[in-house]
Scaffold this active site. Structure first.
Site, PDB file in Angstrom:
ATOM      1  N   THR A   1       0.849  -1.190   0.000  1.00  0.00           N
ATOM      2  CA  THR A   1       0.000   0.000   0.000  1.00  0.00           C
ATOM      3  C   THR A   1       0.886   1.244   0.000  1.00  0.00           C
ATOM      4  O   THR A   1       0.696   2.163  -0.811  1.00  0.00           O
ATOM      5  CB  THR A   1      -0.927   0.013   1.232  1.00  0.00           C
ATOM      6  OG1 THR A   1      -1.800  -1.123   1.146  1.00  0.00           O
ATOM      7  CG2 THR A   1      -1.756   1.286   1.303  1.00  0.00           C
TER       8      THR A   1
ATOM      9  N   SER B   1       5.037  -6.946  -1.561  1.00  0.00           N
ATOM     10  CA  SER B   1       4.606  -7.067  -0.172  1.00  0.00           C
ATOM     11  C   SER B   1       5.045  -8.416   0.382  1.00  0.00           C
ATOM     12  O   SER B   1       4.904  -9.441  -0.290  1.00  0.00           O
ATOM     13  CB  SER B   1       3.085  -6.953  -0.101  1.00  0.00           C
ATOM     14  OG  SER B   1       2.654  -7.149   1.235  1.00  0.00           O
ATOM     15  N   ALA B   2       5.562  -8.429   1.612  1.00  0.00           N
ATOM     16  CA  ALA B   2       6.067  -9.687   2.182  1.00  0.00           C
ATOM     17  C   ALA B   2       4.957 -10.663   2.557  1.00  0.00           C
ATOM     18  O   ALA B   2       5.089 -11.866   2.358  1.00  0.00           O
ATOM     19  CB  ALA B   2       6.924  -9.390   3.413  1.00  0.00           C
TER      20      ALA B   2
ATOM     21  N   THR C   1      13.421   4.334  11.248  1.00  0.00           N
ATOM     22  CA  THR C   1      14.260   3.193  11.635  1.00  0.00           C
ATOM     23  C   THR C   1      13.783   1.938  10.922  1.00  0.00           C
ATOM     24  O   THR C   1      12.580   1.641  10.912  1.00  0.00           O
ATOM     25  CB  THR C   1      14.191   2.994  13.157  1.00  0.00           C
ATOM     26  OG1 THR C   1      14.641   4.191  13.775  1.00  0.00           O
ATOM     27  CG2 THR C   1      15.045   1.825  13.604  1.00  0.00           C
TER      28      THR C   1
ATOM     29  N   CYS D   1     -13.290  -6.320   0.749  1.00  0.00           N
ATOM     30  CA  CYS D   1     -13.673  -6.195   2.162  1.00  0.00           C
ATOM     31  C   CYS D   1     -15.179  -6.190   2.253  1.00  0.00           C
ATOM     32  O   CYS D   1     -15.798  -5.197   2.610  1.00  0.00           O
ATOM     33  CB  CYS D   1     -13.077  -4.945   2.777  1.00  0.00           C
ATOM     34  SG  CYS D   1     -12.551  -3.724   1.581  1.00  0.00           S
TER      35      CYS D   1
END
Ligand SMILES: *Cc1c(COP(=O)(O)O)cnc(C)c1O
Length: 395
Positions: A71, A198-199, A242, A329
């Protein structure tokens, strides 16, 4: 419980989790700490993962930026590019069936004065390349087309899309989230400028993704993006904050596992998907596939079941099966899927559709059990409907 909703997410592979675990507790360093071994170790792990992710789409590791997910990658690609666009390039071309993160990012830049063309698709969800070529003009900045659709599985011809776009000096972005786990994507050979990944769709953790930012010099000059998040200048200044070291390590491992297994997994999963379709279509009347039969993600099946409300079916199978309606959704009151409507389905047909997403962990027994369950519930619902009609008629 049988999980067949892999387009929404996939479980973390055990081997991915094992790779991640030391980076929470033992090797917890900040990858930007330059003054001690904790930082060096974290940084080394991040760079290794960057190589693993880059290898999945055959690009240079330096050109991969880690984000919080696809996203964000889609937002960064579209909004970031638009913010740096020259005044004579204020047009974007995309497709009506893209993921919401692409469509809504395009909508956002449209409000800033960009023109956006949303191409329609045929009844199977395929692009018309002639129409694509005609939609691109000298002021087109970007063409954004996904590799494989997350609802109906249709694959787009990215090489041709890139050729057509580049001929007019436009850049190309691809949301490749759904295809890269199983199908090869050589972003360098195809000359795709920006790729979102995306993982958690490829057995990695949630909350981590990547954007490949190519260094192709187009007539627009070197590709440049304005960051969405300012700060310490991490990730070549494109994405401050980070780094999520355990997530990145997991993504790297997940990418490597996909690359190693795709050649055997794609045909295995594709055969299971075909088995599911043939058993459903053999036992039930009035079944249709949404999307093409060929040129489709191996893990995807989306079917429309005449005379059955998708929500009722999902409710009926919910104790044994995790599947979803075509709509991403969906609740009973939610809008029907914009993808299914773009195929020309009416609301009722869109609502009669369900999506199956197979995964690395799907077995033949699960497929057979899923087919049996769906068949039983559809027959029950149809019998209930017939009984209701009969009683209305006073029979
Ligand atoms: C899931 C998905 C996304 C969003 O990815 P996140 O990492 O969950 O933000 C974007 N595009 C497609 C095609 C997807 O399937």
């Amino acid at each position: 419980m049988i999980y067949l909703d892999s387009h929404a997410t996939t479980p973390v592979d055990r081997r991915v989790l094992d790779a991640m675990l030391p980076y929470f507790t033992e090797h917890f360093g900040n990858a930007s700490s330059r003054n001690h071994a904790y930082g060096w170790q974290a940084s080394k792990a991040v760079e290794r993962a960057r190589e693993q992710v880059a290898a999945l789409i055959n690009v240079r590791f330096r050109d991969v930026i880690f984000t919080s997910g696809a996203t964000e990658s889609n937002n960064l690609a579209i909004k970031g590019l638009a913010a740096r666009a020259p005044d004579n390039r204020r047009h974007i071309v995309t497709v009506a069936t893209e993921h919401r993160a692409v469509l809504d990012s395009c909508r956002a830049v449209e409000r800033q004065g960009f023109r956006v063309t949303r191409l329609g698709v045929d009844a199977c969800g395929r692009l018309d390349l002639q129409q694509l070529a005609e939609s691109i003009s000298d002021d087109t900045l970007l063409v954004s087309v996904m590799s494989g659709n997350n609802e109906i599985g249709v694959l787009h011809p990215l090489g041709e899309v890139a050729r057509i776009a580049h001929a007019r000096g436009a850049l190309v972005h691809c949301d490749a989230v759904q295809s890269v786990g199983l199908l090869p994507l050589d972003a360098r050979a195809l000359e795709i400028d920006l790729v979102s990944l995306s993982a958690h769709k490829v057995y990695g953790p949630k909350g981590i993704g990547a954007l490949y930012v190519g260094r192709t010099t187009s007539p627009l000059g070197p590709l440049d993006l304005a960051p969405l998040i300012d700060g310490g200048g991490h990730e070549r200044g494109y994405r401050s904050g980070t780094l999520n070291v355990p997530g990145i390590v997991g993504f790297g491992k997940a990418a490597e596992l996909c690359r190693e297994s795709a050649a055997t997994e794609a045909p295995r999963i594709g055969a299971l998907r075909d088995r599911l379709w043939s058993s459903l279509s053999r036992t039930l009347e009035g079944m249709r596939v949404n999307g093409p039969l060929d040129g489709r993600l191996p893990q995807n099946l989306n079917v429309r079941i005449e005379g059955v409300h998708g929500e009722m079916l999902l409710k009926g199978v919910a104790s044994d099966l995790a599947v979803s309606s075509g709509a991403a959704c969906a609740t009973a009151s939610a809008e029907p899927s914009h993808v299914l409507l773009a195929l020309g389905l009416d609301e009722e047909a869109a609502r009669a559709s369900i999506r199956f997403g197979l995964s690395r962990f799907t077995t033949e027994d699960e497929i057979d059990a899923a087919a049996t369950k769906v068949t039983a519930v559809v027959q029950q619902l149809r019998a209930g409907r017939a009984a209701a009609v009969s009683s209305q008629r006073g029979i």
